[in-house]
Write a protein that holds these residues in place. Structure first.
Motif, PDB file in Angstrom:
ATOM      1  N   ALA A  26      22.886  -5.105-127.597  1.00  0.00           N
ATOM      2  CA  ALA A  26      21.757  -4.943-126.676  1.00  0.00           C
ATOM      3  C   ALA A  26      20.891  -6.185-126.641  1.00  0.00           C
ATOM      4  O   ALA A  26      20.374  -6.572-125.576  1.00  0.00           O
ATOM      5  CB  ALA A  26      20.922  -3.726-127.092  1.00  0.00           C
ATOM      6  N   THR A  27      20.723  -6.838-127.779  1.00  0.00           N
ATOM      7  CA  THR A  27      19.877  -8.027-127.848  1.00  0.00           C
ATOM      8  C   THR A  27      20.464  -9.173-127.035  1.00  0.00           C
ATOM      9  O   THR A  27      19.768  -9.819-126.239  1.00  0.00           O
ATOM     10  CB  THR A  27      19.699  -8.456-129.317  1.00  0.00           C
ATOM     11  N   SER A  38      27.698 -11.424-126.084  1.00  0.00           N
ATOM     12  CA  SER A  38      27.739  -9.993-125.799  1.00  0.00           C
ATOM     13  C   SER A  38      29.173  -9.492-125.739  1.00  0.00           C
ATOM     14  O   SER A  38      29.508  -8.430-126.269  1.00  0.00           O
ATOM     15  CB  SER A  38      27.021  -9.700-124.480  1.00  0.00           C
ATOM     16  N   GLY A  97      23.145  -8.376-114.727  1.00  0.00           N
ATOM     17  CA  GLY A  97      22.865  -7.507-115.868  1.00  0.00           C
ATOM     18  C   GLY A  97      23.723  -6.259-115.853  1.00  0.00           C
ATOM     19  O   GLY A  97      24.282  -5.859-116.890  1.00  0.00           O
ATOM     20  N   CYS A 156      20.394  -8.498-123.193  1.00  0.00           N
ATOM     21  CA  CYS A 156      19.082  -8.742-122.600  1.00  0.00           C
ATOM     22  C   CYS A 156      18.889 -10.224-122.337  1.00  0.00           C
ATOM     23  O   CYS A 156      18.438 -10.637-121.262  1.00  0.00           O
ATOM     24  CB  CYS A 156      17.982  -8.214-123.499  1.00  0.00           C
ATOM     25  N   PHE A 173      16.937  -4.147-127.318  1.00  0.00           N
ATOM     26  CA  PHE A 173      17.070  -4.832-126.031  1.00  0.00           C
ATOM     27  C   PHE A 173      15.877  -5.755-125.802  1.00  0.00           C
ATOM     28  O   PHE A 173      16.034  -6.908-125.398  1.00  0.00           O
ATOM     29  CB  PHE A 173      17.182  -3.799-124.903  1.00  0.00           C
ATOM     30  N   LEU A 174      14.687  -5.270-126.082  1.00  0.00           N
ATOM     31  CA  LEU A 174      13.486  -6.071-125.850  1.00  0.00           C
ATOM     32  C   LEU A 174      13.400  -7.278-126.781  1.00  0.00           C
ATOM     33  O   LEU A 174      12.814  -8.299-126.421  1.00  0.00           O
ATOM     34  CB  LEU A 174      12.234  -5.205-126.012  1.00  0.00           C
ATOM     35  N   VAL A 228      14.542 -10.948-125.465  1.00  0.00           N
ATOM     36  CA  VAL A 228      13.864 -11.747-124.431  1.00  0.00           C
ATOM     37  C   VAL A 228      13.824 -13.190-124.923  1.00  0.00           C
ATOM     38  O   VAL A 228      12.843 -13.630-125.515  1.00  0.00           O
ATOM     39  CB  VAL A 228      12.443 -11.215-124.155  1.00  0.00           C
ATOM     40  N   SER A 245      21.067 -11.467-119.463  1.00  0.00           N
ATOM     41  CA  SER A 245      20.724 -10.881-118.168  1.00  0.00           C
ATOM     42  C   SER A 245      19.402 -11.386-117.614  1.00  0.00           C
ATOM     43  O   SER A 245      19.197 -11.391-116.407  1.00  0.00           O
ATOM     44  CB  SER A 245      20.672  -9.349-118.286  1.00  0.00           C
ATOM     45  N   THR A 246      18.492 -11.803-118.483  1.00  0.00           N
ATOM     46  CA  THR A 246      17.136 -12.111-118.016  1.00  0.00           C
ATOM     47  C   THR A 246      16.743 -13.568-118.098  1.00  0.00           C
ATOM     48  O   THR A 246      15.749 -13.967-117.501  1.00  0.00           O
ATOM     49  CB  THR A 246      16.105 -11.305-118.840  1.00  0.00           C
ATOM     50  N   THR A 278      26.769  -5.348-118.543  1.00  0.00           N
ATOM     51  CA  THR A 278      26.702  -4.076-119.265  1.00  0.00           C
ATOM     52  C   THR A 278      27.975  -3.257-119.060  1.00  0.00           C
ATOM     53  O   THR A 278      28.559  -2.741-120.016  1.00  0.00           O
ATOM     54  CB  THR A 278      25.476  -3.267-118.810  1.00  0.00           C
TER      55      THR A 278
END
Length: 510
Positions: free
Chosen positions: A91-92, A451, A247, A95, A144-145, A148, A98-99, A251
């Protein structure tokens, strides 16, 4: 994996425009003399700026890797299956991949300092949510957060406007040191809490406190770029559709790969998930290529001179994640109970990666010198072959501690060689008009590949976990190292296809 991503991204920027292959001048507020631009002296702000960025990048590594030693206690505390726990790491990186393009582009438009603050706040919130997570879903949101990671690109945007070319090189050395140490600390941090019998929740609380301290340091010593000034009289807009498609695609692809051994490699669910992921990723690139304000320059991304260098990051991300997971998992398996593994506690297991730090320092020093005389393709090809041989070696010798230490050293040397060479090629050939946006492309590829590497490990783990002991069977490691060896094909093909005319003597001569 993420080791030295920022250092490689920032190091060559100052001299890219001198290349005989690059007729497009680099854009720099410092060099162009735009109104409002100012240069910080090294002693009166530049050093503390570099130290602050080094701390931020170190925490990126810690946030990504600290979960690996905590796998066992998290699984026991929340009643998670092995595949679910591996998604705490996946998840890390998802994120980040994707961002980062969106956040870096936003920094180029709305100001890098502003976006940096929001990123650090998001990471802190991620740690806090992870610490209190009552179940898998909430843990996944928190992890996930913590991904960033746009700070790697945002730092570059600030440095290009605030430091001279000479001081940027000094800053890169400081930041690179922080990141190299962060890889070790990332494992050791979680390992200390496990070794002392402390809760994994407390480890995340401590991570949040460290991140808050880094935010305080950034508010005190972190300057801003001239992005707001450059866009003062221009329209400010962001096209988020491409990032959304990317994203969702990543996933879906990672879900399909990680669950392939549970659903079946040829099952309808696996094929649909993987296929949907590929379609969405292609759709994101098509969208970006037709966008009036693209986050990624697709034409440059797939140019003949750049594509081989970008492809190298597929090998780096996949093999890095497999190496970290396989070695750490093998090291902490209880040998007296299972008959295999090293039986180390997580803290001692983290010490196995010290040779990687040493190798990275050695490689950074000597590879840059070699690139003055040797074509970049030769270095990439040699490093790719060395990685493949290293993983084959581990396949047959990972039961011996000395062999693992030697293999980790070779991995660190080859990994850093690929990193230094590939990003130097990108700096030589790509446009530099938007520093953060440029850096975000190859960082995003590395995170996306990480990922995928985590998803592959999860798939192998799901297939090879003993239902009685809930421990990975020995075959997991045999297959994992061979898969990693096959993943080096991206670097090897890149070395074979990169033009012989691409030489880096001018960009690395200093």
């Amino acid at each position: 994996m993420s080791n030295n991503r920022f250092a490689a991204a920032a190091a060559p920027q100052g001299s890219a425009s001198s290349s005989p292959f690059n007729n497009r001048p680099a854009v720099s507020t410092i060099d162009s003399g735009e109104p409002g631009g100012r240069t910080l002296s090294w002693r009166k702000g530049g050093l503390m700026l570099a130290v602050t960025f080094s701390l931020l990048q170190m925490l990126n590594e810690v946030g990504t890797l600290m979960a690996i030693p905590l796998y066992g206690s998290m699984a026991a505390g929340l009643g998670l299956e092995p595949q679910q726990v591996s998604w705490a790491l996946l998840a890390t990186t998802l994120c980040g991949a994707s961002t980062i393009a969106l956040l870096a582009k936003a920094g180029d438009i709305f100001g890098h300092r502003r976006l940096m603050i929001w990123c650090v706040v998001g990471i802190t919130l991620g740690y806090a949510i992870s610490a209190v997570a009552p179940n898998f879903t909430v843990l996944l949101i928190g992890r996930f957060l913590t991904g960033v990671m746009a700070g790697q690109a945002l730092c570059l945007g600030i440095m290009r406007d605030r430091l001279s070319s000479v001081d940027r090189k000094k800053a890169v050395a400081v930041i690179a040191a922080g990141q190299a140490v962060g890889v070790f600390i990332g494992f050791a941090f979680g390992g200390v809490f496990v070794a002392l019998g402390l809760s994994w929740r407390l480890a995340f609380v401590f991570g949040a406190l460290l991140t808050i301290l880094s935010l305080v340091a950034f508010l005190r010593w972190g300057d801003d770029s001239d992005a707001l000034l450059r866009h003062k009289d221009s329209a400010r807009s962001l096209d988020v559709v491409g990032v959304l498609l990317m994203g969702l695609g990543l996933t879906a692809l990672c879900v399909g790969i990680s669950q392939s051994m549970v659903w079946g490699p040829t099952s309808a669910l696996t094929l649909v998930s993987v296929g949907l992921g590929v379609v969405l990723l292609v759709a994101s690139l098509v969208w970006e290529s037709r966008s009036a304000h693209p986050l990624v320059d697709v034409k440059e991304l797939f140019s003949a001179r750049l594509l081989p260098a970008y492809t190298v990051f597929l090998t780096m991300g996949i093999t890095g994640m497999l190496m970290f997971n396989l070695v750490m998992t093998w090291a902490i398996l209880p040998a007296p109970l299972l008959g295999y593994g090293f039986g180390f506690n997580p803290l001692v297991s983290s010490l196995l990666f010290i040779p990687m730090i040493v190798a990275g320092i050695v490689a950074a020093r000597y590879v840059s010198r070699a690139l003055v005389r040797v074509p970049a393709r030769n270095v990439i090809l040699g490093a790719g072959i060395a990685l493949a041989a290293d993983f084959v070696f581990l396949r047959f010798t990972h039961e011996h501690v000395i062999a693992v230490l030697v293999a980790i050293f070779v991995f660190g040397f080859a990994y850093t060689s690929l990193l230094t060479t590939a990003v130097s090629v990108i700096a030589l050939e790509a446009r530099e008009a938007q520093a953060a946006g440029t850096a975000s492309v190859y960082v995003a590829i590395a995170l996306a590949a990480s990922s995928i590497g985590a998803a592959i490990f999860s798939a192998i783990l799901g297939w090879g976990t003993d239902p009685v002991t809930m421990a990975p069977r020995p075959e997991v490691f045999d297959i994992g190292f061979i898969v990693a060896a096959f993943a080096t094909v991206f670097a090897i093909v890149s070395g074979l296809t990169l033009s012989k005319q691409v030489r880096l003597s001018q960009i690395v001569a200093h």
